[in-house]
Structures are given as structure tokens and as C-alpha cells.
Design an enzyme around this catalytic site. Structure first.
Site, PDB file in Angstrom:
ATOM      1  CG  HIS A 156      -0.296   0.462   2.465  1.00 28.36           C
ATOM      2  ND1 HIS A 156       0.314  -0.424   3.308  1.00 28.36           N
ATOM      3  CD2 HIS A 156      -0.102   1.686   3.016  1.00 28.36           C
ATOM      4  CE1 HIS A 156       0.854   0.219   4.318  1.00 28.36           C
ATOM      5  NE2 HIS A 156       0.616   1.505   4.175  1.00 28.36           N
TER       6      HIS A 156
HETATM    7  C1  UD1 Z   1      -2.218   5.838   5.131  1.00 31.25           C
HETATM    8  C2  UD1 Z   1      -0.967   6.400   5.804  1.00 31.25           C
HETATM    9  C3  UD1 Z   1       0.046   5.289   5.988  1.00 31.25           C
HETATM   10  C4  UD1 Z   1      -0.576   4.076   6.681  1.00 31.25           C
HETATM   11  C5  UD1 Z   1      -1.796   3.632   5.880  1.00 31.25           C
HETATM   12  C6  UD1 Z   1      -2.486   2.424   6.463  1.00 31.25           C
HETATM   13  C7  UD1 Z   1      -0.551   8.753   5.251  1.00 31.25           C
HETATM   14  C8  UD1 Z   1       0.306   9.690   4.493  1.00 31.25           C
HETATM   15  N1  UD1 Z   1      -0.358   7.446   4.996  1.00 31.25           N
HETATM   16  O1  UD1 Z   1      -1.871   5.470   3.811  1.00 31.25           O
HETATM   17  O2  UD1 Z   1       1.123   5.789   6.774  1.00 31.25           O
HETATM   18  O3  UD1 Z   1       0.377   3.021   6.746  1.00 31.25           O
HETATM   19  O4  UD1 Z   1      -2.721   4.718   5.833  1.00 31.25           O
HETATM   20  O5  UD1 Z   1      -3.425   1.896   5.549  1.00 31.25           O
HETATM   21  O6  UD1 Z   1      -1.354   9.173   6.050  1.00 31.25           O
HETATM   22  N2  UD1 Z   1      -8.977   4.732   0.125  1.00 31.25           N
HETATM   23  C9  UD1 Z   1     -10.232   4.162  -0.068  1.00 31.25           C
HETATM   24  N3  UD1 Z   1     -10.945   3.799   1.039  1.00 31.25           N
HETATM   25  C10 UD1 Z   1     -10.503   4.014   2.289  1.00 31.25           C
HETATM   26  C11 UD1 Z   1      -9.252   4.633   2.471  1.00 31.25           C
HETATM   27  C12 UD1 Z   1      -8.503   4.973   1.382  1.00 31.25           C
HETATM   28  O7  UD1 Z   1     -10.673   3.946  -1.179  1.00 31.25           O
HETATM   29  O8  UD1 Z   1     -11.223   3.670   3.249  1.00 31.25           O
HETATM   30  C13 UD1 Z   1      -8.163   5.056  -1.063  1.00 31.25           C
HETATM   31  C14 UD1 Z   1      -8.338   6.433  -1.569  1.00 31.25           C
HETATM   32  O9  UD1 Z   1      -8.379   6.393  -2.960  1.00 31.25           O
HETATM   33  C15 UD1 Z   1      -7.073   7.149  -1.118  1.00 31.25           C
HETATM   34  C16 UD1 Z   1      -6.059   6.039  -1.100  1.00 31.25           C
HETATM   35  O10 UD1 Z   1      -6.798   4.863  -0.760  1.00 31.25           O
HETATM   36  O11 UD1 Z   1      -6.747   8.191  -1.956  1.00 31.25           O
HETATM   37  C17 UD1 Z   1      -4.968   6.248  -0.119  1.00 31.25           C
HETATM   38  O12 UD1 Z   1      -5.492   6.561   1.168  1.00 31.25           O
HETATM   39  P1  UD1 Z   1      -4.703   7.596   2.112  1.00 31.25           P
HETATM   40  O13 UD1 Z   1      -5.551   7.879   3.277  1.00 31.25           O
HETATM   41  O14 UD1 Z   1      -4.207   8.721   1.305  1.00 31.25           O
HETATM   42  O15 UD1 Z   1      -3.393   6.863   2.564  1.00 31.25           O
HETATM   43  P2  UD1 Z   1      -3.006   5.342   2.719  1.00 31.25           P
HETATM   44  O16 UD1 Z   1      -2.357   4.872   1.476  1.00 31.25           O
HETATM   45  O17 UD1 Z   1      -4.123   4.513   3.224  1.00 31.25           O
END
Ligand code: UD1
Length: 351
Positions: free
Chosen positions: A205
Site C-alpha cells: 500500500h
Molecule cells: C495511510 C498512511 C500510511 C498508513 C496507511 C495504512 C498517510 C500519508 N499514509 O496510507 O502511513 O500506513 O494509511 O493503511 O497518512 N482509500 C479508499 N478507502 C478508504 C481509504 C482509502 O478507497 O477507506 C483510497 C483512496 O483512494 C485514497 C487512497 O486509498 O486516496 C490512499 O489513502 P490515504 O488515506 O491517502 O493513505 P493510505 O495509502 O491509506
């Protein structure tokens, strides 16, 4: 004493679960705010239900976005929320996500003391958004709870001694507490038809891997060439970057799983291949060797005696590390000085 906890992403729910229980045990009042960074039911709600985390009093519903959009929206929401209440004695933040840094900046500018659980972690790679979040949050925190002595030393090298405590690792508390329940409540057959010890477990991820097509392709190529199938509970970020139809059947993609199911998958797997921070540790605590799909790890203790290997996104290096066995006992790390990390944190907060 009153504690305001700010969480938003999956690993924070797991860490907050054990500390919340310790706060309740000590009769300390806690209010939880959810930033809404993770919002899918299987990325958020399932953790609150399964781990008996008190319901958040407020959800900012910030959702996805660029770093500035997401962090900025959290800061606006948190400032408004904190202004509407009498200030707590502590604002408690966890780990290294955008939710962590947003809460630390807002609270410190409002003169509210910040306590950071999982302080002092460093990858020394400033291209990781998490590294920026860690450095800023540590600098702004009044109380810094370090999971290991290595983390204490990182802070000392940056000139931080005041308020720094080696509390032990709350993830070790969570692994111990919940792995006992996992086998009963979330047995392997409820997750996969594969047998115990017949598969690898993978997760991807991190932005460095998901947002770089060459790295992602090299990891998937390695996964497709393992000597056993690999179960891949897929983070939505990764799903959005992969052409699932082009992936062979040895890579078994499933939806993100709950924490108890993850613990069952770890204990039932041959090895773990991951770019997650927490999963590296959980694997080793549960006696499974790990291959870390990154160029470095914050958790250097895991590398001892070949229990963890950092391979980056190099297909040959990943396959070679998978073929290597650790020598000797699994390293021990993250132990609290006495009792558990969460009880130590509550004791220090109350002091
Ligand atoms: C975040 C944290 C990371 C942690 C991880 C655990 C930051 C910078 N990164 O990364 O340190 O290890 O969480 O998972 O804060 N999305 C969905 N549904 C959800 C959540 C996310 O579809 O419930 C998708 C969205 O398109 C989003 C992408 O996943 O843009 C990334 O989510 P984001 O919250 O930006 O960061 P993570 O990659 O989850």
C-alpha cells in the site's frame, strides 16, 4: 483527567484500541475524533466493532485527496472541533499518518499538549510522506512514547530528551491481546479455502510502490513466481493502480480484512511479504519470517538473524529472500519496561 484521541487510518484504530482499554481501566475520560481518512467499512468500521473501540464522538469525514487537501481539511475540522470544547489535558496521536500531523499542528497552535504514541521512528527517507509526518509530530509533542530504545536514540540525536519515554510497543499489546481471540472468532476457513502453511501472505500500500508502475510490476512479478500461492488483501490505493485481469491465479486477491482475520492469516502463512510497518512486526512476534518490499525499514530490530529482509521492489531480491531461512530465534523487541506498553502510557499520562 481528559484525553482527546485523534485517529483516522487503519493502523491507528488498532493502536488506539489497546490504549483506550487501559484508559477506561484507569477511569480516565477519553473522547475520540475520527478524521475520516479511512472510510470504507472494511478499512474503518470493522475495526471499531471488532476491537470494541468506543465510538468516535465526531467524524470529520475528510476522505481522500492530495496530501495538502487531506491534511488541510483535517486541520480546519480539528481546529473547529477543538475550539468548541474545553481543552483536554492531552491530545493523543498515533503513528505517522496525515491524521497524526494534522492533529499535532492544530493542537500545538492552540496550546494543547500533544502526546505521540510511536514516537522516534525514522526511515531516514524524506521522500516518504510518513517520515515528514513523524519528524514534525515528534517536534511538536510534549510527551513522546517510544516503542523501542532505538527510537529513543533517534530522538536524542535530534536533540529531544524532555518528555521522551521508552514505553514499549502498543502493537505488541494488540498482537498479544487479539491473537488469542483470532483463531476462534475468525478461523482460516472463514477467510480462504487454502490450508494452513500452504500460502504466503502479502500486502502492498505504500505510495513508493503503488504510485511507481515499474516497482509495482516487479513486486507482482515476484508474487506470481513464488513456490506457493500468495493471499493479497488489497488496499484500495493498490487496487486502483493494478490491472487485476493481468494477474495470474497464484496471486489470490481478496478485500481488505479485519484485524482478527489478519492475525489468523499471519499465523497460518508460510511467510509475510509486505511494505507495511506494522505487519513486519506482527509477523515476527507471531513467529513468521518477513520480506519487506521497501529499501529500508524503521523497525531495524526485525532484521536480526535474518528474520526480516529489505528487498526493495527487486523481483530477484524478493524471490531470493523468500528462499532464505532465518537463523536462530525470532528477535524480541517492543517489550514494555514493566507490564504492557498501553498501561505504561496511561501511567505516564496520569503522572
Ligand atoms: C495511510 C498512511 C500510511 C498508513 C496507511 C495504512 C498517510 C500519508 N499514509 O496510507 O502511513 O500506513 O494509511 O493503511 O497518512 N482509500 C479508499 N478507502 C478508504 C481509504 C482509502 O478507497 O477507506 C483510497 C483512496 O483512494 C485514497 C487512497 O486509498 O486516496 C490512499 O489513502 P490515504 O488515506 O491517502 O493513505 P493510505 O495509502 O491509506
Amino acid at each position: 483527567m481528559r484525553v482527546l484521541t485523534v485517529v483516522g487510518a487503519r493502523p491507528q484504530f488498532i493502536k488506539a484500541a489497546v490504549v483506550s482499554q487501559a484508559l477506561q481501566g484507569a477511569g480516565i475520560s477519553e473522547e475520540i475524533v475520527h478524521t475520516g481518512q479511512h472510510y470504507d467499512a472494511n478499512m474503518s468500521a470493522v475495526f471499531f466493532e471488532e476491537l470494541d473501540i468506543p465510538a468516535p464522538s465526531h467524524n470529520l469525514k475528510v476522505g481522500s485527496g492530495s496530501h495538502a487537501t487531506q491534511t488541510g481539511a483535517m486541520m480546519v475540522g480539528l481546529e473547529s472541533f477543538m475550539s468548541s470544547r474545553e481543552g483536554p489535558d492531552w491530545v493523543l496521536v498515533y503513528g505517522d499518518t496525515n491524521s497524526t500531523i494534522a492533529a499535532a499542528i492544530v493542537a500545538s497552535k492552540m496550546g494543547l499538549p500533544v502526546a505521540h504514541v510511536e514516537a522516534g521512528l525514522r526511515s531516514f527517507n524524506l521522500r516518504m510522506p510518513e517520515e515528514v509526518n513523524r519528524i514534525v509530530t515528534d517536534r511538536l509533542s510534549t510527551m513522546l512514547f517510544c516503542p523501542t530504545q532505538t527510537a529513543v536514540e533517534h530522538l536524542a540525536k535530534e536533540g529531544m530528551w524532555n518528555g521522551v519515554h521508552m514505553s514499549g510497543d502498543v502493537m505488541l499489546d494488540a498482537t498479544r491481546t487479539y491473537s488469542l481471540r483470532a483463531a476462534d472468532r475468525n478461523p482460516l476457513k472463514s477467510i480462504t479455502s487454502l490450508d494452513k502453511d500452504s500460502f504466503y501472505l502479502g500486502t502492498i500500500h505504500r505510495a513508493q510502490n503503488t504510485d511507481n508502475p515499474a516497482r509495482l510490476a516487479a513486486i507482482i512479478k515476484a508474487f506470481s513466481n513464488l513456490d506457493a500461492p500468495i493471499i493479497l488483501p488489497l488496499h484500495p490505493r493498490t487496487r486502483s493502480k493494478l490491472d487485476l485481469s493481468a494477474i495470474g491465479s497464484r496471486v489470490q486477491i481478496i478485500e481488505p480484512v479485519s484485524y482478527l482475520s489478519m492475525l489468523t492469516l499471519i499465523t497460518s502463512s508460510i511467510k509475510v511479504l509486505t511494505d507495511s510497518g506494522g505487519l513486519q512486526k506482527e509477523a515476527i512476534w507471531l513467529g513468521k519470517p518477513c520480506v519487506t518490499l521497501r529499501d529500508e525499514t524503521e523497525w531495524t530490530e526485525t532484521l536480526s538473524r535474518g528474520w526480516n529482509h529489505t528487498t526493495g521492489a527487486d523481483t530477484d531480491a524478493i524471490l531470493s529472500a523468500v528462499g532464505t531461512s532465518p537463523e536462530g530465534e525470532a528477535p524480541r523487541f517492543g517489550e514494555a519496561p514493566a507490564g504492557s506498553a498501553s498501561s505504561e502510557i496511561v501511567r505516564l499520562l496520569s503522572g
